[in-house]
Design a protein around this motif. Structure first.
Motif, PDB file in Angstrom:
ATOM      1  N   LYS A  52       0.974 -32.242  38.517  1.00  0.00           N
ATOM      2  CA  LYS A  52      -0.175 -32.172  39.424  1.00  0.00           C
ATOM      3  C   LYS A  52       0.228 -31.504  40.728  1.00  0.00           C
ATOM      4  CE  LYS A  52      -1.275 -36.601  38.960  1.00  0.00           C
ATOM      5  NZ  LYS A  52      -0.598 -37.006  37.703  1.00  0.00           N
ATOM      6  N   GLU A  53       1.454 -31.786  41.161  1.00  0.00           N
ATOM      7  CA  GLU A  53       1.940 -31.169  42.396  1.00  0.00           C
ATOM      8  C   GLU A  53       2.107 -29.659  42.222  1.00  0.00           C
ATOM      9  OE1 GLU A  53       2.704 -35.465  42.531  1.00  0.00           O
ATOM     10  OE2 GLU A  53       3.016 -33.923  41.010  1.00  0.00           O
ATOM     11  N   ARG A  54       2.547 -29.222  41.054  1.00  0.00           N
ATOM     12  CA  ARG A  54       2.655 -27.784  40.793  1.00  0.00           C
ATOM     13  C   ARG A  54       1.281 -27.134  40.797  1.00  0.00           C
ATOM     14  NH1 ARG A  54       7.082 -28.232  35.792  1.00  0.00           N
ATOM     15  NH2 ARG A  54       8.593 -29.406  37.030  1.00  0.00           N
ATOM     16  N   MET A  55       0.310 -27.804  40.213  1.00  0.00           N
ATOM     17  CA  MET A  55      -1.059 -27.267  40.213  1.00  0.00           C
ATOM     18  C   MET A  55      -1.619 -27.179  41.635  1.00  0.00           C
ATOM     19  SD  MET A  55      -2.723 -29.073  36.846  1.00  0.00           S
ATOM     20  CE  MET A  55      -2.769 -28.148  35.302  1.00  0.00           C
ATOM     21  N   ARG A  56      -1.357 -28.192  42.417  1.00  0.00           N
ATOM     22  CA  ARG A  56      -1.865 -28.184  43.793  1.00  0.00           C
ATOM     23  C   ARG A  56      -1.284 -27.024  44.591  1.00  0.00           C
ATOM     24  NH1 ARG A  56      -4.569 -31.820  46.858  1.00  0.00           N
ATOM     25  NH2 ARG A  56      -4.419 -33.400  45.214  1.00  0.00           N
ATOM     26  N   SER A  57      -0.084 -26.572  44.227  1.00  0.00           N
ATOM     27  CA  SER A  57       0.563 -25.508  44.989  1.00  0.00           C
ATOM     28  C   SER A  57      -0.189 -24.179  44.915  1.00  0.00           C
ATOM     29  CB  SER A  57       2.005 -25.314  44.506  1.00  0.00           C
ATOM     30  OG  SER A  57       2.041 -24.684  43.227  1.00  0.00           O
ATOM     31  N   ILE A  58      -1.081 -24.007  43.944  1.00  0.00           N
ATOM     32  CA  ILE A  58      -1.827 -22.747  43.840  1.00  0.00           C
ATOM     33  C   ILE A  58      -3.045 -22.733  44.752  1.00  0.00           C
ATOM     34  CG2 ILE A  58      -1.110 -22.512  41.435  1.00  0.00           C
ATOM     35  CD1 ILE A  58      -4.070 -23.054  40.662  1.00  0.00           C
ATOM     36  N   LEU A  59      -3.432 -23.911  45.267  1.00  0.00           N
ATOM     37  CA  LEU A  59      -4.695 -24.019  45.993  1.00  0.00           C
ATOM     38  C   LEU A  59      -4.557 -23.565  47.445  1.00  0.00           C
ATOM     39  CD1 LEU A  59      -6.238 -27.289  44.522  1.00  0.00           C
ATOM     40  CD2 LEU A  59      -6.865 -24.915  44.050  1.00  0.00           C
ATOM     41  N   THR A  60      -4.434 -22.268  47.607  1.00  0.00           N
ATOM     42  CA  THR A  60      -4.518 -21.689  48.943  1.00  0.00           C
ATOM     43  C   THR A  60      -5.945 -21.850  49.457  1.00  0.00           C
ATOM     44  OG1 THR A  60      -5.121 -19.536  48.049  1.00  0.00           O
ATOM     45  CG2 THR A  60      -2.761 -19.986  48.356  1.00  0.00           C
ATOM     46  N   ASP A  61      -6.147 -21.638  50.736  1.00  0.00           N
ATOM     47  CA  ASP A  61      -7.502 -21.722  51.289  1.00  0.00           C
ATOM     48  C   ASP A  61      -8.434 -20.731  50.592  1.00  0.00           C
ATOM     49  OD1 ASP A  61      -6.670 -23.669  53.033  1.00  0.00           O
ATOM     50  OD2 ASP A  61      -6.412 -22.310  54.734  1.00  0.00           O
ATOM     51  N   GLU A  62      -7.935 -19.536  50.338  1.00  0.00           N
ATOM     52  CA  GLU A  62      -8.755 -18.504  49.700  1.00  0.00           C
ATOM     53  C   GLU A  62      -9.164 -18.898  48.284  1.00  0.00           C
ATOM     54  OE1 GLU A  62      -8.500 -13.752  48.441  1.00  0.00           O
ATOM     55  OE2 GLU A  62      -6.839 -14.717  49.522  1.00  0.00           O
ATOM     56  N   LEU A  63      -8.200 -19.372  47.477  1.00  0.00           N
ATOM     57  CA  LEU A  63      -8.528 -19.746  46.102  1.00  0.00           C
ATOM     58  C   LEU A  63      -9.412 -20.994  46.070  1.00  0.00           C
ATOM     59  CD1 LEU A  63      -8.253 -19.255  43.107  1.00  0.00           C
ATOM     60  CD2 LEU A  63      -6.112 -20.556  43.126  1.00  0.00           C
ATOM     61  N   SER A  64      -9.161 -21.928  46.965  1.00  0.00           N
ATOM     62  CA  SER A  64     -10.000 -23.131  47.015  1.00  0.00           C
ATOM     63  C   SER A  64     -11.448 -22.766  47.288  1.00  0.00           C
ATOM     64  CB  SER A  64      -9.474 -24.084  48.090  1.00  0.00           C
ATOM     65  OG  SER A  64      -8.176 -24.537  47.785  1.00  0.00           O
ATOM     66  N   GLN A  65     -11.671 -21.854  48.214  1.00  0.00           N
ATOM     67  CA  GLN A  65     -13.033 -21.401  48.502  1.00  0.00           C
ATOM     68  C   GLN A  65     -13.630 -20.697  47.294  1.00  0.00           C
ATOM     69  OE1 GLN A  65     -15.044 -21.813  51.160  1.00  0.00           O
ATOM     70  NE2 GLN A  65     -13.544 -23.091  52.245  1.00  0.00           N
ATOM     71  N   GLN A  66     -12.849 -19.874  46.649  1.00  0.00           N
ATOM     72  CA  GLN A  66     -13.325 -19.129  45.480  1.00  0.00           C
ATOM     73  C   GLN A  66     -13.755 -20.066  44.348  1.00  0.00           C
ATOM     74  OE1 GLN A  66     -10.545 -16.153  44.133  1.00  0.00           O
ATOM     75  NE2 GLN A  66     -11.525 -15.955  42.125  1.00  0.00           N
ATOM     76  N   LEU A  67     -13.036 -21.182  44.199  1.00  0.00           N
ATOM     77  CA  LEU A  67     -13.344 -22.135  43.141  1.00  0.00           C
ATOM     78  C   LEU A  67     -14.354 -23.193  43.573  1.00  0.00           C
ATOM     79  CD1 LEU A  67      -9.711 -22.717  41.793  1.00  0.00           C
ATOM     80  CD2 LEU A  67     -11.502 -21.322  40.745  1.00  0.00           C
ATOM     81  N   GLY A  68     -14.797 -23.141  44.812  1.00  0.00           N
ATOM     82  CA  GLY A  68     -15.768 -24.111  45.313  1.00  0.00           C
ATOM     83  C   GLY A  68     -15.180 -25.467  45.617  1.00  0.00           C
ATOM     84  N   LEU A  69     -13.875 -25.517  45.830  1.00  0.00           N
ATOM     85  CA  LEU A  69     -13.198 -26.780  46.136  1.00  0.00           C
ATOM     86  C   LEU A  69     -13.051 -26.872  47.649  1.00  0.00           C
ATOM     87  CD1 LEU A  69     -10.459 -26.607  43.341  1.00  0.00           C
ATOM     88  CD2 LEU A  69     -12.725 -27.682  43.234  1.00  0.00           C
ATOM     89  N   THR A  70     -14.115 -27.298  48.294  1.00  0.00           N
ATOM     90  CA  THR A  70     -14.194 -27.224  49.754  1.00  0.00           C
ATOM     91  C   THR A  70     -13.803 -28.516  50.452  1.00  0.00           C
ATOM     92  OG1 THR A  70     -16.548 -27.775  49.618  1.00  0.00           O
ATOM     93  CG2 THR A  70     -15.949 -25.424  49.668  1.00  0.00           C
ATOM     94  N   SER A  71     -13.412 -29.537  49.686  1.00  0.00           N
ATOM     95  CA  SER A  71     -12.964 -30.795  50.297  1.00  0.00           C
ATOM     96  C   SER A  71     -11.732 -31.285  49.549  1.00  0.00           C
ATOM     97  CB  SER A  71     -14.069 -31.860  50.216  1.00  0.00           C
ATOM     98  OG  SER A  71     -14.289 -32.253  48.863  1.00  0.00           O
ATOM     99  N   GLU A  72     -10.978 -32.164  50.197  1.00  0.00           N
ATOM    100  CA  GLU A  72      -9.799 -32.724  49.546  1.00  0.00           C
ATOM    101  C   GLU A  72     -10.184 -33.537  48.327  1.00  0.00           C
ATOM    102  OE1 GLU A  72      -6.561 -32.100  50.143  1.00  0.00           O
ATOM    103  OE2 GLU A  72      -7.408 -30.582  51.497  1.00  0.00           O
ATOM    104  N   GLU A  73     -11.328 -34.215  48.402  1.00  0.00           N
ATOM    105  CA  GLU A  73     -11.794 -34.989  47.248  1.00  0.00           C
ATOM    106  C   GLU A  73     -12.079 -34.077  46.059  1.00  0.00           C
ATOM    107  OE1 GLU A  73     -15.337 -38.169  46.034  1.00  0.00           O
ATOM    108  OE2 GLU A  73     -15.288 -37.253  48.030  1.00  0.00           O
ATOM    109  N   ALA A  74     -12.703 -32.937  46.327  1.00  0.00           N
ATOM    110  CA  ALA A  74     -12.993 -31.993  45.251  1.00  0.00           C
ATOM    111  C   ALA A  74     -11.717 -31.438  44.638  1.00  0.00           C
ATOM    112  CB  ALA A  74     -13.869 -30.852  45.778  1.00  0.00           C
ATOM    113  N   LYS A  75     -10.734 -31.156  45.491  1.00  0.00           N
ATOM    114  CA  LYS A  75      -9.443 -30.669  44.980  1.00  0.00           C
ATOM    115  C   LYS A  75      -8.773 -31.724  44.110  1.00  0.00           C
ATOM    116  CE  LYS A  75      -8.560 -27.700  49.003  1.00  0.00           C
ATOM    117  NZ  LYS A  75      -7.695 -27.489  50.194  1.00  0.00           N
ATOM    118  N   ASP A  76      -8.786 -32.979  44.563  1.00  0.00           N
ATOM    119  CA  ASP A  76      -8.166 -34.057  43.803  1.00  0.00           C
ATOM    120  C   ASP A  76      -8.819 -34.203  42.428  1.00  0.00           C
ATOM    121  OD1 ASP A  76      -6.479 -34.569  45.908  1.00  0.00           O
ATOM    122  OD2 ASP A  76      -7.613 -36.294  46.660  1.00  0.00           O
TER     123      ASP A  76
END
Length: 267
Positions: A52-76
């Protein structure tokens, strides 16, 4: 009683390149995540403890926005869903026999079991994946002899010593009663910080890492025989007689050394 504690990935089987990497990439593809790790890129990702930690490492601000993951809860929530699917894909690969057991694993486990030693696995991988690899490597009967510590059983992943401290506490062991088999510098640091002697069996991603503090470093545990893979000794600070294979007697010699490290000395 003396106990052998094995890491999973890279120790029981060479799982990283042929199991975890394709499972991560297939998961990203299925979820529409525009990431496909190369072998070279993944060699850096394995330095991060935990899937899970390796997956989280890809979530740059740019990619998070692109995927619609705009909150920490959404990322989790996304990471939990990705990791659940990745574990299922990985388990399928294990069951398909893509990753055979590393040399000497079945032999040493069988020898330890017959001698009455304790057996455990300590891994940051998800428990279903660890159980699948273990069962494939040593068979159902021997796998049932193991106590498994895996996944999120401790909040701090390797190189923190937490999982090994948990193993010692849960099994009621002193550090001098157990010996660890690891394949990475992170795993070695975790075990040594818990006061445990450690044998390193290097894997494809870890051969060039710094294994200072290991009691013995070998290419594998080895399988004696003309057509099998012997153990190549890479570091042997105590001058242990290894020969073509690491045996239970090898582990006993290491446990019998007079200056067993303590937690306080290595912390």
């Amino acid at each position: 009683m003396p106990t052998l504690i094995f890491d999973c990935d890279g120790v029981l089987a060479d799982t990283e390149q042929f199991g975890h990497l394709p499972a991560f990439n297939k998961t990203f593809e299925e979820f529409g995540v525009p990431v496909q790790w190369t072998v070279e890129e993944y060699a850096q990702k394995v330095l991060i403890g935990g899937g899970k930690e390796r997956m989280r490492s890809i979530l740059t601000d740019e990619l998070s926005q692109q995927l619609g993951l705009t909150s920490e809860e959404a990322k989790d929530e996304a990471i939990l869903a990705w990791h659940k699917r990745k574990t299922a894909i990985y388990t399928e690969l294990v069951n398909d026999g893509v990753m055979p057991a590393r040399p000497g694993i079945f032999r040493v486990v069988q020898e330890a079991h017959l001698a009455g030693w304790g057996l455990a696995v300590a891994s940051t991988s998800a428990e279903p994946a660890v159980r699948a690899v273990l069962t494939h490597a040593v068979g159902v009967g021997l796998a049932a002899s193991f106590t498994i510590f895996a996944g999120d059983v401790v909040p701090a992943k390797k190189p923190a010593p937490d999982i090994y401290l948990l193993v010692l506490d849960d099994l009621g062991l002193e550090p001098g009663e157990a010996i660890v088999v690891e394949d990475s510098a992170n795993g070695l640091r975790a075990a040594v910080a818990a006061g445990l002697r450690t044998v390193v069996t290097v894997s494809g991603f870890t051969r060039d890492e710094d294994f200072t503090g290991a009691s013995l470093v070998v290419s594998s545990l080895g399988d004696p025989g003309d057509d099998d893979e012997p153990a190549e000794v890479l570091q042997n600070p105590h001058g242990i007689d290894v020969g073509a294979a690491v045996t239970l007697a090898t582990f006993q010699q290491l446990l019998d050394l007079p200056s067993t490290p303590t937690r306080s000395e290595e912390s």
